[in-house]
Design a protein around this motif. Structure first.
Motif, PDB file in Angstrom:
ATOM      1  N   CYS A  46     136.285   2.745 -64.559  1.00 20.65           N
ATOM      2  CA  CYS A  46     137.510   3.130 -63.859  1.00 20.65           C
ATOM      3  C   CYS A  46     137.915   4.545 -64.299  1.00 20.65           C
ATOM      4  O   CYS A  46     139.070   4.818 -64.582  1.00 20.65           O
ATOM      5  CB  CYS A  46     138.621   2.109 -64.144  1.00 20.65           C
ATOM      6  N   GLY A  47     136.908   5.443 -64.327  1.00 21.03           N
ATOM      7  CA  GLY A  47     137.157   6.834 -64.686  1.00 21.03           C
ATOM      8  C   GLY A  47     137.388   7.677 -63.440  1.00 21.03           C
ATOM      9  O   GLY A  47     137.798   7.173 -62.390  1.00 21.03           O
ATOM     10  N   LYS A  96     143.655   0.765 -67.376  1.00 18.96           N
ATOM     11  CA  LYS A  96     143.371   1.780 -66.343  1.00 18.96           C
ATOM     12  C   LYS A  96     143.092   1.099 -64.989  1.00 18.96           C
ATOM     13  O   LYS A  96     143.487   1.594 -63.946  1.00 18.96           O
ATOM     14  CB  LYS A  96     142.162   2.630 -66.748  1.00 18.96           C
ATOM     15  N   ALA A  98     130.446  -3.287 -70.686  1.00 22.53           N
ATOM     16  CA  ALA A  98     129.222  -3.257 -69.884  1.00 22.53           C
ATOM     17  C   ALA A  98     127.971  -2.997 -70.716  1.00 22.53           C
ATOM     18  O   ALA A  98     126.870  -2.939 -70.178  1.00 22.53           O
ATOM     19  CB  ALA A  98     129.358  -2.213 -68.775  1.00 22.53           C
ATOM     20  N   ALA A 127     130.326   3.306 -64.268  1.00 17.13           N
ATOM     21  CA  ALA A 127     130.654   3.555 -65.678  1.00 17.13           C
ATOM     22  C   ALA A 127     129.813   4.756 -66.104  1.00 17.13           C
ATOM     23  O   ALA A 127     129.853   5.781 -65.438  1.00 17.13           O
ATOM     24  CB  ALA A 127     130.381   2.313 -66.492  1.00 17.13           C
ATOM     25  N   LEU A 128     129.070   4.638 -67.160  1.00 18.04           N
ATOM     26  CA  LEU A 128     128.268   5.781 -67.622  1.00 18.04           C
ATOM     27  C   LEU A 128     126.785   5.448 -67.520  1.00 18.04           C
ATOM     28  O   LEU A 128     126.423   4.270 -67.450  1.00 18.04           O
ATOM     29  CB  LEU A 128     128.665   6.117 -69.061  1.00 18.04           C
ATOM     30  N   ALA A 166     124.112   7.715 -61.415  1.00 23.38           N
ATOM     31  CA  ALA A 166     123.387   8.597 -62.341  1.00 23.38           C
ATOM     32  C   ALA A 166     122.309   7.802 -63.041  1.00 23.38           C
ATOM     33  O   ALA A 166     122.525   6.633 -63.365  1.00 23.38           O
ATOM     34  CB  ALA A 166     124.353   9.153 -63.392  1.00 23.38           C
ATOM     35  N   GLY A 202     125.543   9.553 -55.772  1.00 23.32           N
ATOM     36  CA  GLY A 202     126.711  10.439 -55.801  1.00 23.32           C
ATOM     37  C   GLY A 202     126.422  11.592 -54.858  1.00 23.32           C
ATOM     38  O   GLY A 202     125.829  11.366 -53.801  1.00 23.32           O
ATOM     39  N   PHE A 203     126.827  12.832 -55.253  1.00 21.55           N
ATOM     40  CA  PHE A 203     126.431  13.953 -54.386  1.00 21.55           C
ATOM     41  C   PHE A 203     125.088  14.514 -54.805  1.00 21.55           C
ATOM     42  O   PHE A 203     124.171  14.606 -53.989  1.00 21.55           O
ATOM     43  CB  PHE A 203     127.490  15.070 -54.346  1.00 21.55           C
ATOM     44  N   ASP A 204     125.001  14.874 -56.111  1.00 24.55           N
ATOM     45  CA  ASP A 204     123.704  15.331 -56.597  1.00 24.55           C
ATOM     46  C   ASP A 204     123.442  14.744 -57.962  1.00 24.55           C
ATOM     47  O   ASP A 204     123.997  15.255 -58.927  1.00 24.55           O
ATOM     48  CB  ASP A 204     123.594  16.863 -56.571  1.00 24.55           C
ATOM     49  N   PHE A 248     133.321  16.466 -65.058  1.00 24.39           N
ATOM     50  CA  PHE A 248     133.138  15.019 -65.169  1.00 24.39           C
ATOM     51  C   PHE A 248     132.853  14.720 -66.630  1.00 24.39           C
ATOM     52  O   PHE A 248     132.951  15.625 -67.479  1.00 24.39           O
ATOM     53  CB  PHE A 248     132.087  14.465 -64.188  1.00 24.39           C
ATOM     54  N   VAL A 250     128.262  13.551 -70.911  1.00 27.77           N
ATOM     55  CA  VAL A 250     127.127  13.531 -69.986  1.00 27.77           C
ATOM     56  C   VAL A 250     126.914  14.942 -69.428  1.00 27.77           C
ATOM     57  O   VAL A 250     125.785  15.442 -69.344  1.00 27.77           O
ATOM     58  CB  VAL A 250     127.393  12.518 -68.839  1.00 27.77           C
TER      59      VAL A 250
HETATM   60  P1  NDP Z   1     134.476   8.863 -66.877  1.00 31.23           P
HETATM   61  O1  NDP Z   1     134.164   9.082 -68.309  1.00 31.23           O
HETATM   62  O2  NDP Z   1     135.693   9.477 -66.278  1.00 31.23           O
HETATM   63  O3  NDP Z   1     134.558   7.283 -66.572  1.00 31.23           O
HETATM   64  C1  NDP Z   1     133.654   6.364 -67.103  1.00 31.23           C
HETATM   65  C2  NDP Z   1     134.280   4.982 -66.983  1.00 31.23           C
HETATM   66  O4  NDP Z   1     133.329   4.027 -67.484  1.00 31.23           O
HETATM   67  C3  NDP Z   1     135.547   4.817 -67.824  1.00 31.23           C
HETATM   68  O5  NDP Z   1     136.464   4.049 -67.089  1.00 31.23           O
HETATM   69  C4  NDP Z   1     135.047   4.078 -69.058  1.00 31.23           C
HETATM   70  O6  NDP Z   1     136.001   3.261 -69.668  1.00 31.23           O
HETATM   71  C5  NDP Z   1     134.004   3.192 -68.414  1.00 31.23           C
HETATM   72  N1  NDP Z   1     133.066   2.750 -69.444  1.00 31.23           N
HETATM   73  C6  NDP Z   1     132.370   3.495 -70.335  1.00 31.23           C
HETATM   74  N2  NDP Z   1     131.660   2.714 -71.140  1.00 31.23           N
HETATM   75  C7  NDP Z   1     131.899   1.443 -70.767  1.00 31.23           C
HETATM   76  C8  NDP Z   1     131.453   0.183 -71.217  1.00 31.23           C
HETATM   77  N3  NDP Z   1     130.603   0.063 -72.231  1.00 31.23           N
HETATM   78  N4  NDP Z   1     131.917  -0.917 -70.576  1.00 31.23           N
HETATM   79  C9  NDP Z   1     132.774  -0.824 -69.532  1.00 31.23           C
HETATM   80  N5  NDP Z   1     133.224   0.338 -69.053  1.00 31.23           N
HETATM   81  C10 NDP Z   1     132.795   1.463 -69.676  1.00 31.23           C
HETATM   82  O7  NDP Z   1     133.152   9.296 -66.085  1.00 31.23           O
HETATM   83  P2  NDP Z   1     133.077   9.856 -64.578  1.00 31.23           P
HETATM   84  O8  NDP Z   1     133.909   9.028 -63.691  1.00 31.23           O
HETATM   85  O9  NDP Z   1     133.253  11.319 -64.638  1.00 31.23           O
HETATM   86  O10 NDP Z   1     131.536   9.571 -64.249  1.00 31.23           O
HETATM   87  C11 NDP Z   1     131.102   8.288 -63.844  1.00 31.23           C
HETATM   88  C12 NDP Z   1     129.605   8.331 -63.535  1.00 31.23           C
HETATM   89  O11 NDP Z   1     129.357   9.225 -62.444  1.00 31.23           O
HETATM   90  C13 NDP Z   1     128.739   8.832 -64.692  1.00 31.23           C
HETATM   91  O12 NDP Z   1     127.589   8.039 -64.749  1.00 31.23           O
HETATM   92  C14 NDP Z   1     128.378  10.240 -64.269  1.00 31.23           C
HETATM   93  O13 NDP Z   1     127.150  10.659 -64.832  1.00 31.23           O
HETATM   94  C15 NDP Z   1     128.255  10.058 -62.766  1.00 31.23           C
HETATM   95  N6  NDP Z   1     128.340  11.298 -61.984  1.00 31.23           N
HETATM   96  C16 NDP Z   1     127.458  11.474 -60.968  1.00 31.23           C
HETATM   97  C17 NDP Z   1     127.489  12.612 -60.174  1.00 31.23           C
HETATM   98  C18 NDP Z   1     126.598  12.732 -58.988  1.00 31.23           C
HETATM   99  O14 NDP Z   1     126.812  13.627 -58.168  1.00 31.23           O
HETATM  100  N7  NDP Z   1     125.643  11.882 -58.791  1.00 31.23           N
HETATM  101  C19 NDP Z   1     128.460  13.683 -60.439  1.00 31.23           C
HETATM  102  C20 NDP Z   1     129.433  13.369 -61.470  1.00 31.23           C
HETATM  103  C21 NDP Z   1     129.334  12.215 -62.231  1.00 31.23           C
HETATM  104  P3  NDP Z   1     137.179   3.845 -70.624  1.00 31.23           P
HETATM  105  O15 NDP Z   1     138.263   4.182 -69.671  1.00 31.23           O
HETATM  106  O16 NDP Z   1     137.493   2.769 -71.566  1.00 31.23           O
HETATM  107  O17 NDP Z   1     136.592   5.073 -71.304  1.00 31.23           O
END
Ligand code: NDP
Length: 419
Positions: free
Chosen positions: A9-10, A39, A62, A84-85, A107, A160-162, A202, A206
C-alpha cells in the motif's frame, strides 16, 4: 465481477487501487493487504463513497508464504496484485501456486539481502554466463513457468510502465508498424521538479540500487556492460524539452531480447539532473548505498535502509512535483522492404496526476498499467497460462485501456534517433 487482493500500500499501490476503484464494474471487490495495516485502512477510508468497489483491508507479512496462503485462502481472490517490493515476488508466487490463483507484479525479483551466500553463488554464476551484473533478472521467476502452466494459472510479470507499457509498445510496433525491428531505444524522461536537492520518485532502496548499477545493453544477442552513467546522450523530449539521459541496465531488455529475437540492439536511457547524480555519487562514495549491515553504537543498521528513512517518502512528493514525464520507445526496422522509424510514447503531467489521485506521475505511470494489466487478466483478454511478460500478450486491448484510464499514447513516424 471479480475479487482482487492487492499486496502493498505504497506510492504505486495507492494509484493502482484508486484506478481499480474507478473501474468498479470490473473490480467489484478488493482487499488491500500490507505490512502496515493503518495505511490500507486510511486508503479504504479515503475511497468511501467514491466507488462501488467493496474495499476491505488486512495485515500481511508478504515475506511469509504461510501468512500469504492463510490470507489468500480466506479472501479467495481471482487475482493477486503484488505491488509490494521485488523482494516479495517469489513468496507471493509460491502462495499463488499453493492456492491456485493468478499472479501479477510490477518489478522482477531481487533479493533484499544481496550478501546472502546462497543467492550470491547463483548470482555470480549468472553474471559470468550472461554478462550483466544487475542484482535483478528474470531467471528466478521464469523458473516458475512450468509450475504455473501445469496449474493452469497465469503470472504476469512487470506490468508497470517500464517494465510494462514499454513492452506493450514493442509488441504494438511489431504488430502494426514493422515486419522486422532492428533497434529499440527505450527513453524514460522525468521532467518533473519536486524542489528537493535529492529525493527518489519511487522506493529509494530499489531506485538507488537500480541507478548505481553498471549500465548494459544488448547488441547482436549479447550483453555489453559499461560503467554506471558512462554513456550519456541529450534528447529533446516532446512537452519536456532537452534533457541529459544515461544508459542504464533495465529488466525489459532481457525479456525483449528473448521475445523479439530479430532485434540487433536494445538500449534503455533514463534522464537525471546533475543534482541527483552528484548526491548519488557522494552517497555511494561514503557507503550510504550499501546493503551490508554495520554495527552502529550497539545497533545493527543497513546503510541504504537508514538513508531511506532520511529521504522524503516518494508518496509525499505529489503536491510539490511540477512538470511532465515522457516515456516511450523509438524503433528502426523494415516494413514491406523499406527502412522505417517509429516512436510511441506517453506524456504525463505530475500536477494533473496529483489532482486526480493525489500522487506524482511516477507512481501514476506505474499504477495505471498495473490496473490495466489486472483488467486484461480479469476480463479474459489475456489468458495465456504460465509466466509471461507484457510483450507476449496482444497489446491492442491494453493500449486501449491505457488510453482510456489516463496514459494515452502519442506517435511519430519521423522521430529524431538517438546516436
Ligand atoms: P513503496 O515503498 O512506496 O511501497 C511498498 C509497499 O509494500 C509498502 O506499502 C510496504 O509496506 C509494502 N511492503 C514492503 N514489504 C512488505 C512485506 N514484507 N509484507 C507486506 N507488505 C510489504 O514502493 P512503491 O510503491 O514505490 O513501489 C512498488 C513496486 O513498484 C516496487 O516493486 C517497485 O520496484 C515497482 N515499480 C515499478 C515501476 C515500473 O514502471 N514497472 C516503476 C516504479 C516502481 P510498509 O508501508 O509497511 O512499508
Amino acid at each position: 465481477m471479480s475479487r482482487v487482493l492487492v499486496i502493498g500500500c505504497g506510492g504505486v499501490a495507492n494509484v493502482a487501487i484508486r484506478k481499480c476503484c474507478q473501474a468498479d464494474d470490473v473490480f467489484t471487490e478488493l482487499c488491500i493487504a500490507s505490512r502496515t495495516k493503518s495505511k490500507c485502512d486510511a486508503l479504504a477510508e479515503a475511497l468511501k463513497g467514491k466507488t462501488k468497489t467493496v474495499v476491505t483491508t488486512a495485515q500481511v507479512n508478504a515475506d511469509s508464504v504461510d501468512e500469504l496462503v492463510a490470507l489468500i485462502n480466506s479472501y479467495k481472490p481471482d487475482l493477486v496484485m503484488n505491488i509490494a517490493l521485488p523482494y516479495q515476488d517469489l513468496t507471493i508466487m509460491d502462495a499463488c501456486l499453493i492456492c491456485g490463483v493468478n499472479y501479477m507484479d510490477t518489478a522482477n525479483y531481487e533479493p533484499e539481502d544481496t550478501d546472502d551466500p546462497e543467492w550470491r553463488k547463483i548470482y555470480e554464476k549468472r553474471c559470468e554466463e550472461k554478462g550483466f551484473s544487475a542484482y535483478f533478472d528474470y531467471s528466478w521467476q521464469w523458473a516458475y513457468k512450468e509450475k504455473f502452466e501445469q496449474a493452469g494459472l497465469t503470472a504476469l510479470l512487470g506490468c508497470g510502465f517500464d517494465p510494462g507499457v514499454t513492452q506493450a509498445y514493442c509488441a504494438y510496433a511489431k504488430k502494426h508498424e514493422f515486419d522486422t525491428i532492428d533497434t529499440i531505444d527505450i527513453l524514460d524522461c522525468n521532467g518533473g521538479d519536486h524542489g528537493y536537492a535529492f529525493a527518489t520518485n519511487f522506493n529509494p532502496e530499489v531506485n538507488l540500487r537500480e541507478v548505481s548499477a553498471p549500465g548494459s545493453y544488448i547488441e547482436n544477442g549479447k550483453w555489453v556492460e559499461v560503467p554506471a552513467m558512462s554513456i550519456k546522450r541529450e534528447y529533446d523530449f516532446d512537452s519536456v524539452g532537452k534533457k541529459d539521459m544515461y544508459l542504464l541496465h533495465h529488466e525489459e531488455l532481457e525479456s525483449l531480447a528473448v521475445n523479439i529475437p530479430e532485434v540487433k540492439r536494445i538500449r534503455f536511457f533514463m534522464t537525471f539532473g546533475q543534482s541527483y547524480l552528484t548526491h548519488m555519487k557522494c552517497l555511494e562514495n561514503v557507503g550510504m548505498l550499501s546493503t551490508t549491515p554495520i554495527n552502529f553504537e550497539g545497533h545493527e543498521i543497513v546503510p541504504i535502509k537508514f538513508l531511506k528513512a532520511l529521504l522524503p517518502d516518494p508518496a509525499s512528493l505529489g503536491p510539490r512535483t511540477h512538470g511532465k514525464t515522457n516515456i516511450g520507445c523509438i524503433f528502426t526496422g523494415k516494413k514491406d522492404g523499406q527502412d522505417k522509424t517509429y516512436y510511441i510514447y506517453n506524456v504525463c503531467d505530475h500536477q494533473e496526476c496529483y489532482k486526480e489521485v493525489e500522487s506524482q506521475a511516477i507512481s501514476y505511470t506505474t499504477g495505471v498499467p498495473a490496473m490495466c494489466g489486472a483488467m486484461m487478466l480479469l476480463t479474459g483478454k489475456w489468458t495465456e497460462k504460465g509466466v509471461h511478460t507484457v510483450e507476449e500478450f496482444d497489446p491492442d486491448p491494453f493500449i486501449e485501456a491505457l488510453d482510456k484510464y489516463g496514459l494515452p499514447k502519442r506517435e511519430s513516424h519521423a522521430p529524431v534517433l538517438v546516436e
